[in-house]
Design a protein around this motif. Structure first.
Motif, PDB file in Angstrom:
ATOM      1  N   ARG A 105       2.117  -5.081  -9.129  1.00 15.15           N
ATOM      2  CA  ARG A 105       1.465  -4.408 -10.255  1.00 15.15           C
ATOM      3  C   ARG A 105       2.307  -4.452 -11.524  1.00 15.15           C
ATOM      4  N   SER A 106       3.603  -4.243 -11.407  1.00 16.33           N
ATOM      5  CA  SER A 106       4.459  -4.261 -12.603  1.00 16.33           C
ATOM      6  C   SER A 106       4.496  -5.646 -13.236  1.00 16.33           C
ATOM      7  N   SER A 110       1.111  -6.322 -14.852  1.00 19.41           N
ATOM      8  CA  SER A 110       0.920  -5.571 -16.096  1.00 19.41           C
ATOM      9  C   SER A 110       1.574  -6.277 -17.273  1.00 19.41           C
ATOM     10  N   ASP A 150       3.908   2.093 -14.142  1.00 14.50           N
ATOM     11  CA  ASP A 150       4.587   0.900 -13.621  1.00 14.50           C
ATOM     12  C   ASP A 150       5.811   0.539 -14.440  1.00 14.50           C
TER      13      ASP A 150
END
Length: 324
Positions: free
Chosen positions: A238-239, A242, A319
């Motif tokens: 996810r990080s 993003s 995140d």
């Protein structure tokens, strides 16, 4: 309440003033000072100058005065956004619509294709290194060269139509890709082709940081491949995802090289179906000498991008937290 208690934040740690941090890490701040000064000169000064230009009557007649041109307030913004008689407004609205469609489609497809390729390359197979090298090739090619090459390929008698019509027989006749409603397709495909390798590389690096033990434990618990992807891969990526989403938003909105070189080798006009914000602003500013409205349009785009970045931060702020 004691001074110590007042200095405690929600986590119970003592707040350090900026001055004390600078004193403690003066060597580090001294080392980054030249970079900060350079960023101020290269970024902040042009931004402030551009904002000031958007309030001036700056055209071919007043260009010699430059930042001392006549002040006209918000008239340039009115011209760009609301003046029904302005050709700049109609072109800007078309470019805004095209850029929105272009950015959304490229964002979804680049992330999707990049993630799929990263997952495939993360597996062990023969000639894995060669496959990674070949897939990185489009990213190595300069963007203006990509625009030139794909511009030739999209011609009526170019490679694309020969493949679609003469070899694979997907179409009865070759369409005109560089005029009409299909122009946006001709812009989107080479943009995806060049952007996917970088996103793939970043996601591949993220995948390699995920411990294999997680997948082994999930497999023992009976989780299938889709469940492992949904419960392990996506959350732990996810990080990285993003950051790639933010990078994509900014890059697609400010896209210029590929479109400019594909249509007229840097001076062309892709038409109302393919004109993007940057090509529109560049043409209005440097070909018809409307520097004031061009600067106003640039400020409007900058404000829109800042709004999107703020929305992105709101969605992905969890995140970005780094635990001490």
């Amino acid at each position: 309440m004691s001074k110590v208690a007042k200095g405690l934040n929600k986590k119970g740690t003592v707040k350090k003033s900026l001055l004390s941090q600078i004193k403690k890490n003066k060597l580090a701040y001294g080392l980054i000072a030249p970079a900060l000064i350079a960023m101020f000169v290269v970024h902040l000064v042009p931004i402030v100058s551009g904002i000031w230009m958007s309030f001036l009557k700056l055209n071919q007649f007043t260009l010699k005065k430059f930042l001392r041109a006549p002040f006209i307030g918000l008239q340039n913004y009115w011209t760009v956004l609301f003046d029904p008689t302005s050709t700049i407004r109609s072109g800007f609205i078309d470019a805004l619509r095209n850029t929105a469609i272009f950015s959304v489609i490229c964002s979804f497809l680049v992330i999707g294709i990049g993630l799929l390729l990263a997952i495939l390359l993360n597996r062990k197979f023969r000639f894995q290194g060669l496959a990674r090298t070949l897939l990185m090739t489009p990213w190595v090619v300069p963007s203006f060269v990509v625009g030139l090459l794909w511009g030739f390929m999209w011609q009526q008698d170019g490679v694309i139509n020969k493949l679609l019509v003469d070899i694979f027989h997907f179409l009865p006749e070759g369409p005109y890709w560089l005029t009409g409603p299909k122009v946006l397709i001709a812009i989107i495909i080479p943009t995806i082709w060049r952007t996917v390798p970088f996103v793939m590389l970043m996601l591949l690096a993220g995948l390699q940081q995920i411990p294999v033990d997680y997948y082994e434990a999930a497999e023992i618990d009976g989780a299938n491949s889709w469940q492992q992807f949904r419960s392990i891969t996506l959350p732990l990526l996810r990080s990285v995802l993003s950051i790639q989403i933010l990078n994509g938003i900014i890059n697609y909105i400010y896209s210029f090289n590929i479109v400019a070189m594909m249509f007229g080798h840097g001076a062309g006009f892709p038409g109302k179906y393919g004109d993007l914000l940057m090509t529109n602003i560049n043409r209005n500013s440097f070909q018809i000498w409307q520097f004031g409205p061009g600067a106003a349009a640039t400020v409007i785009v900058m404000i829109c991008v800042l709004g999107l970045v703020a929305l992105w931060y709101k969605v992905f702020q969890d995140d970005l937290v780094v635990n001490d």
